[in-house]
Scaffold this motif. Structure first.
Motif, PDB file in Angstrom:
ATOM      1  N   PHE A 157      77.560  28.287  93.039  1.00  0.00           N
ATOM      2  CA  PHE A 157      76.165  27.852  93.218  1.00  0.00           C
ATOM      3  C   PHE A 157      75.992  26.379  92.826  1.00  0.00           C
ATOM      4  N   PRO A 158      76.704  25.469  93.505  1.00  0.00           N
ATOM      5  CA  PRO A 158      76.640  24.056  93.104  1.00  0.00           C
ATOM      6  C   PRO A 158      75.235  23.467  93.222  1.00  0.00           C
ATOM      7  N   GLY A 159      74.448  23.944  94.180  1.00  0.00           N
ATOM      8  CA  GLY A 159      73.104  23.404  94.364  1.00  0.00           C
ATOM      9  C   GLY A 159      72.120  23.871  93.311  1.00  0.00           C
ATOM     10  N   ALA A 160      72.491  24.899  92.555  1.00  0.00           N
ATOM     11  CA  ALA A 160      71.600  25.437  91.526  1.00  0.00           C
ATOM     12  C   ALA A 160      72.065  25.082  90.119  1.00  0.00           C
ATOM     13  N   TRP A 161      73.241  24.463  90.010  1.00  0.00           N
ATOM     14  CA  TRP A 161      73.815  24.186  88.691  1.00  0.00           C
ATOM     15  C   TRP A 161      73.292  22.862  88.125  1.00  0.00           C
ATOM     16  N   ALA A 162      73.132  22.833  86.814  1.00  0.00           N
ATOM     17  CA  ALA A 162      72.754  21.622  86.057  1.00  0.00           C
ATOM     18  C   ALA A 162      71.361  21.116  86.398  1.00  0.00           C
TER      19      ALA A 162
ATOM     20  N   PRO B 148      67.074  21.679  85.881  1.00  0.00           N
ATOM     21  CA  PRO B 148      66.154  22.333  84.939  1.00  0.00           C
ATOM     22  C   PRO B 148      65.664  23.661  85.503  1.00  0.00           C
ATOM     23  N   PRO B 149      65.291  24.610  84.647  1.00  0.00           N
ATOM     24  CA  PRO B 149      64.846  25.925  85.107  1.00  0.00           C
ATOM     25  C   PRO B 149      63.668  25.881  86.067  1.00  0.00           C
ATOM     26  N   THR B 150      62.873  24.817  86.022  1.00  0.00           N
ATOM     27  CA  THR B 150      61.762  24.701  86.964  1.00  0.00           C
ATOM     28  C   THR B 150      62.254  24.499  88.390  1.00  0.00           C
ATOM     29  N   LYS B 151      63.491  24.041  88.540  1.00  0.00           N
ATOM     30  CA  LYS B 151      64.066  23.820  89.859  1.00  0.00           C
ATOM     31  C   LYS B 151      65.185  24.804  90.187  1.00  0.00           C
ATOM     32  N   SER B 152      65.691  25.491  89.181  1.00  0.00           N
ATOM     33  CA  SER B 152      66.760  26.474  89.390  1.00  0.00           C
ATOM     34  C   SER B 152      66.676  27.548  88.323  1.00  0.00           C
ATOM     35  N   ARG B 153      66.362  28.770  88.740  1.00  0.00           N
ATOM     36  CA  ARG B 153      66.276  29.866  87.778  1.00  0.00           C
ATOM     37  C   ARG B 153      67.651  30.289  87.261  1.00  0.00           C
ATOM     38  N   LEU B 154      68.726  29.825  87.893  1.00  0.00           N
ATOM     39  CA  LEU B 154      70.064  30.111  87.388  1.00  0.00           C
ATOM     40  C   LEU B 154      70.241  29.551  85.988  1.00  0.00           C
TER      41      LEU B 154
ATOM     42  N   ALA C 199      76.673  36.193  96.282  1.00  0.00           N
ATOM     43  CA  ALA C 199      76.122  34.844  96.478  1.00  0.00           C
ATOM     44  C   ALA C 199      75.009  34.786  97.517  1.00  0.00           C
ATOM     45  N   ASP C 200      75.217  35.427  98.696  1.00  0.00           N
ATOM     46  CA  ASP C 200      74.218  35.292  99.764  1.00  0.00           C
ATOM     47  C   ASP C 200      72.953  36.106  99.511  1.00  0.00           C
ATOM     48  N   ARG C 201      72.945  36.905  98.431  1.00  0.00           N
ATOM     49  CA  ARG C 201      71.755  37.675  98.078  1.00  0.00           C
ATOM     50  C   ARG C 201      70.986  37.043  96.910  1.00  0.00           C
ATOM     51  N   CYS C 202      71.462  35.860  96.461  1.00  0.00           N
ATOM     52  CA  CYS C 202      70.838  35.183  95.332  1.00  0.00           C
ATOM     53  C   CYS C 202      69.879  34.088  95.808  1.00  0.00           C
ATOM     54  N   HIS C 203      68.794  33.933  95.092  1.00  0.00           N
ATOM     55  CA  HIS C 203      67.768  32.945  95.456  1.00  0.00           C
ATOM     56  C   HIS C 203      67.335  32.186  94.195  1.00  0.00           C
ATOM     57  N   TRP C 204      68.241  31.313  93.750  1.00  0.00           N
ATOM     58  CA  TRP C 204      67.987  30.589  92.502  1.00  0.00           C
ATOM     59  C   TRP C 204      66.996  29.450  92.672  1.00  0.00           C
ATOM     60  N   THR C 205      66.972  28.839  93.850  1.00  0.00           N
ATOM     61  CA  THR C 205      66.152  27.635  94.028  1.00  0.00           C
ATOM     62  C   THR C 205      65.118  27.742  95.146  1.00  0.00           C
ATOM     63  N   SER C 206      65.162  28.804  95.916  1.00  0.00           N
ATOM     64  CA  SER C 206      64.193  28.980  97.003  1.00  0.00           C
ATOM     65  C   SER C 206      64.256  30.422  97.499  1.00  0.00           C
ATOM     66  N   GLY C 207      63.271  30.821  98.292  1.00  0.00           N
ATOM     67  CA  GLY C 207      63.269  32.146  98.892  1.00  0.00           C
ATOM     68  C   GLY C 207      62.767  33.230  97.961  1.00  0.00           C
TER      69      GLY C 207
ATOM     70  N   GLU D  79      59.023  32.752  90.521  1.00  0.00           N
ATOM     71  CA  GLU D  79      58.190  33.647  89.712  1.00  0.00           C
ATOM     72  C   GLU D  79      59.030  34.498  88.759  1.00  0.00           C
ATOM     73  N   LEU D  80      60.355  34.340  88.839  1.00  0.00           N
ATOM     74  CA  LEU D  80      61.211  35.010  87.869  1.00  0.00           C
ATOM     75  C   LEU D  80      60.955  34.400  86.496  1.00  0.00           C
ATOM     76  N   GLN D  81      60.718  35.229  85.497  1.00  0.00           N
ATOM     77  CA  GLN D  81      60.419  34.744  84.157  1.00  0.00           C
ATOM     78  C   GLN D  81      61.457  35.257  83.157  1.00  0.00           C
ATOM     79  N   ASN D  82      61.595  34.531  82.062  1.00  0.00           N
ATOM     80  CA  ASN D  82      62.539  34.926  81.013  1.00  0.00           C
ATOM     81  C   ASN D  82      61.903  35.984  80.120  1.00  0.00           C
ATOM     82  N   THR D  83      61.665  37.149  80.712  1.00  0.00           N
ATOM     83  CA  THR D  83      61.065  38.281  80.004  1.00  0.00           C
ATOM     84  C   THR D  83      62.020  39.465  80.090  1.00  0.00           C
ATOM     85  N   PRO D  84      61.942  40.408  79.151  1.00  0.00           N
ATOM     86  CA  PRO D  84      62.835  41.580  79.216  1.00  0.00           C
ATOM     87  C   PRO D  84      62.748  42.315  80.549  1.00  0.00           C
ATOM     88  N   ARG D  85      61.540  42.415  81.120  1.00  0.00           N
ATOM     89  CA  ARG D  85      61.377  43.139  82.385  1.00  0.00           C
ATOM     90  C   ARG D  85      62.115  42.446  83.525  1.00  0.00           C
ATOM     91  N   HIS D  86      61.940  41.143  83.644  1.00  0.00           N
ATOM     92  CA  HIS D  86      62.602  40.415  84.730  1.00  0.00           C
ATOM     93  C   HIS D  86      64.108  40.298  84.501  1.00  0.00           C
TER      94      HIS D  86
END
Length: 377
Positions: A278-283, A285-291, A330-338, A349-356
């Motif tokens: 996931f080079p486009g999602a690495w490094a 900030p979380p606001t731009k990449s939930r990874l 990989a193709d089922r992951c949506h770290w930066t869009s979708g 809308e993914l949040q750092n909560t126990p539920r998510h």
């Protein structure tokens, strides 16, 4: 000749190896006697100090009270004193009541302001800053001091003293690897994970190098750091402690030993494969990449327990195999869009909560298991 500050004191023998002294200092004397050990890193990456940064609003509020009329300031300071202090007990039968001994405490002072202070502030740094700036220069301040010859001992006492009023979590977790005896079983469990996070942040071979925010991270480095250390610490703790965790077998519970070199290799292989997948999602900030956010780190760490069970870390092909395994999701992951398909949650809308965290972890596990099953048919 070094000057000496003398103060009437009580010695409490709570610990035969570490006498405790109760005495008073004038507000203006605190700056002469004690300093603050700010947490930071030296050029070699070694941890220095243990205190959090100054909280200016807090200091300002204390200062306003100190400069007012009718001040009552029972909130004292706790100091780590040097071995060079001397205590001379009073003479006579009234010097001791069975609990304490009265006498005079002698504290050596530096010859000039450029020399280090003899003591370190273990608790009350915000109060000490306000006292040093107060107009009420001769205000008597209650002090509790203990002789602590090593920085490790000071850090241990610092954590114990601040157990009731919790310290910032990232400050506690960064200090733990440097403490000989953790103050509680709960904190002890985080010592190894925190040390591993140190490794991931500083090892030149690590994909996380310079990306993890720790309490000691300076302002310039924070511009690059995007991963919260507490998420990684918790993720590693989970894998180390759960029998289903891929890191669990590297700990010998009978002897208490740990194969840290194998753990290091496994972590570098897996997270390097994540970065490469996931080079486009690495490094970012979380606001731009939930990874890189807590939810991504925790979920991908749980996936690590499944992926790395398929990888021989001693093999020269280990990284290639790890990448091939991660590509199954990989193709089922949506770290930066979708939108995450079955979950029906937009990426941002993914949040750092126990539920998510639980939902994303379960989703990735199902996708991975299904993909492996399909490839074996």
């Amino acid at each position: 000749m070094t000057s000496v500050l003398e103060r009437r004191a009580l010695r409490l023998n709570q610990n035969s190896e570490m006498p405790l002294y109760l005495f008073a200092l004038a507000a203006e004397e605190i700056d002469l006697v004690a300093d603050v050990a700010r947490i930071s890193r030296d050029d070699a990456g070694r941890l220095i100090g243990y205190q959090r940064p100054e909280r200016k609003s807090h200091v300002r509020q204390i200062l306003q009270y100190l400069d007012s009329t009718d001040v009552l300031f029972p909130n004292g300071l706790i100091l780590a004193l040097p071995e060079t202090v001397k205590f001379k007990s009073s003479r006579g039968p009234g010097a001791s009541d069975g609990l304490s001994i009265s006498g005079v405490l002698e504290i050596p002072l530096p010859d000039d302001s450029d020399q280090p202070r003899p003591a370190w502030i273990v608790d009350g740094q915000q109060r000490s800053l306000a006292l040093a700036r107060s107009k009420n220069r001769r205000l008597p301040v209650p002090i509790a001091g203990f002789v602590a010859p090593t920085l490790a001992l000071q850090r241990e006492q610092f954590l114990r003293v601040n157990t009731v009023a919790p310290l910032p979590v990232n400050l506690v977790t960064e200090l733990l690897p440097e403490v000989v005896a953790a103050p509680s079983p709960r904190l002890s469990a985080k010592r190894l994970p925190s040390a591993l996070v140190d490794m991931l942040n500083m090892d030149p071979e690590s994909p996380f190098v310079g990306l993890i925010k720790r309490a000691s991270t300076d302002e310039e480095a924070k511009k690059q750091a995007v991963v919260t250390d507490t998420s990684l610490v918790e993720a590693l703790r989970e894998s180390l402690e759960s029998p289903a965790g891929v890191l669990f077998p590297y700990r010998n519970m009978a002897t208490g030993s740990t194969d840290t070199e194998s753990i290091r290799r496994l972590l570098l292989i897996y997270w390097s494969a994540v970065r490469d997948t996931f080079p486009g999602a690495w490094a970012k900030p979380p606001t731009k990449s939930r990874l890189m956010g807590g939810v991504g780190i925790r979920a991908m760490s749980r996936l690590m327990d499944r992926v790395m069970a398929q990888v021989d870390i001693s093999s020269p092909e280990a990284e290639a195999v790890a990448r091939a395994e991660i590509r199954r999701v990989a193709d089922r992951c949506h770290w930066t869009s979708g939108t995450w398909d079955e979950m029906g949650v937009p990426w941002n809308e993914l949040q750092n909560t126990p539920r998510h965290i639980s939902a994303l972890s379960n989703y990735l596990a199902r996708v991975y298991v299904d993909a492996r099953s399909a490839s074996s048919r």
